[in-house]
Design an enzyme around this catalytic site. Structure first.
Site: not given
Length: 338
Positions: A282, A139, A280, A192
């Site tokens: 991640e 998404s 950021v 992922k």
């Protein structure tokens, strides 16, 4: 109509607030900076995160966290993993009546190796929580606000809580499934990003489609191997929060993790990448956590190990790829053991 508050006015928080407002809910979004919330209220845009997107006029914003928390019975928490404990502690102090709390971030805390629902459960007292739900899946915010078809999953130990959030978000362009495997959904969403960073590196090195396909396939095997060892349902990793999210994040120019990896593959340092992105990444923190999890659970994760060596041990990307390609012989169909 429901009253909903979104905590975090980055790209994903804004996109989800867009969906909620489109669905007719009374949505209030919180941002740290007054100039950002003023822009949302007055210009109906959030240009720093979603360029050229017109937000619904019904969507309101505030930099007053107490006001935003009091506004709703459902809180959507959309802050980076690094800030999750801080915001959880603040919510714990501000919540007066129990709230249904949904987190939409993807990461694992290094060292403690806690998932986000575990972090929130530690920071927010039980009597302040109606339930904890995670929303995850393939998404990109940039596509959601264009009303492009998007499908995600929501997971909770409380089936009714998951179904309530499913109903809250569902519309003609945003489809939501439910899942009871909170562990698998959170691991898939977090890990992922590690593989997406590696995929960006292969593209930065101009290694082509063969290398990318192999990396994604073996990356999914690696994610599944760890997840199963930790107790997750293997089917989850073949779904939206696993394979679906991995495909979109490892292949898209919208993905900040792919972009970061691509820059690394082109020869930029990690410091240059993190400073240049302005948002950021991640996957960097999650790579450290995944490396630690692999050791704790004694799971072979060679892609994660190779990426860790690039990010934290100073190895060159090509050197890491050469190591991966020259490993000993393996059998692909071994039961998650290679």
């Amino acid at each position: 109509m429901k009253k909903v508050s979104v905590i975090g006015a980055g790209s994903w928080g804004t996109a989800l607030a867009f969906v909620l407002a489109e669905n007719g809910h009374d949505c209030l979004i919180w941002g740290r900076r007054q100039e950002q919330t003023d822009e949302i209220n007055e210009q109906h845009t959030n240009q720093a995160y979603l360029k050229n997107c017109k937000l619904p006029e019904s969507l309101k914003a505030s930099s007053n966290l107490e006001q935003v928390v009091e506004h709703a019975d459902i809180l959507i928490v959309a802050v980076p993993t690094k800030g999750m404990r801080e915001i959880g502690s603040q919510l714990n102090d501000l919540i007066q009546q129990p709230k249904l709390i949904v987190h939409v971030s993807k990461g694992i805390e290094p060292d403690t190796l806690k998932r986000i629902t575990e972090m929130l459960a530690e920071e927010i007292r039980p009597e302040a929580r109606k339930g904890l739900v995670v929303l995850s899946g393939p998404s990109h915010a940039e596509e959601v606000v264009l009303r492009h078809p998007t499908t995600v999953t929501v997971a909770s130990e409380d089936t009714r809580a998951a179904e309530e959030i499913q109903t809250l978000f569902m519309n003609s362009f945003f489809r939501v499934y439910t899942n009871e495997d909170v562990l698998g959904v959170e691991l898939g969403g977090a890990l992922k990003n590690v593989i997406a960073l590696a995929a960006g590196i292969t593209d930065g090195l101009d290694y082509g489609d063969n290398a990318k396909a192999a990396l994604i396939t073996r990356g999914l095997a690696e994610i599944t191997r760890l997840g199963v060892k930790m107790g997750a349902n293997p089917v989850t990793f073949a779904g939206l929060a696993g394979m679906g999210d991995l495909i979109v994040t490892a292949n898209s120019v919208h993905s900040r993790n792919w972009k970061a990896g691509n820059m690394l593959g082109k020869g930029h340092s990690l410091k240059e990448v993190t400073e240049g992105m302005g948002m950021v990444i991640e996957g960097v923190r999650t790579t450290k956590a995944a490396h630690q999890l692999a050791k704790q659970y004694d799971v072979s994760m060679p892609l994660t190990e190779a990426l860790y060596s690039v990010l934290f041990e100073g190895h060159e990307p090509k050197e890491a790829v050469d190591w991966l390609m020259n490993r000993g012989k393996k059998k692909e169909t071994d039961d998650f053991s290679n």
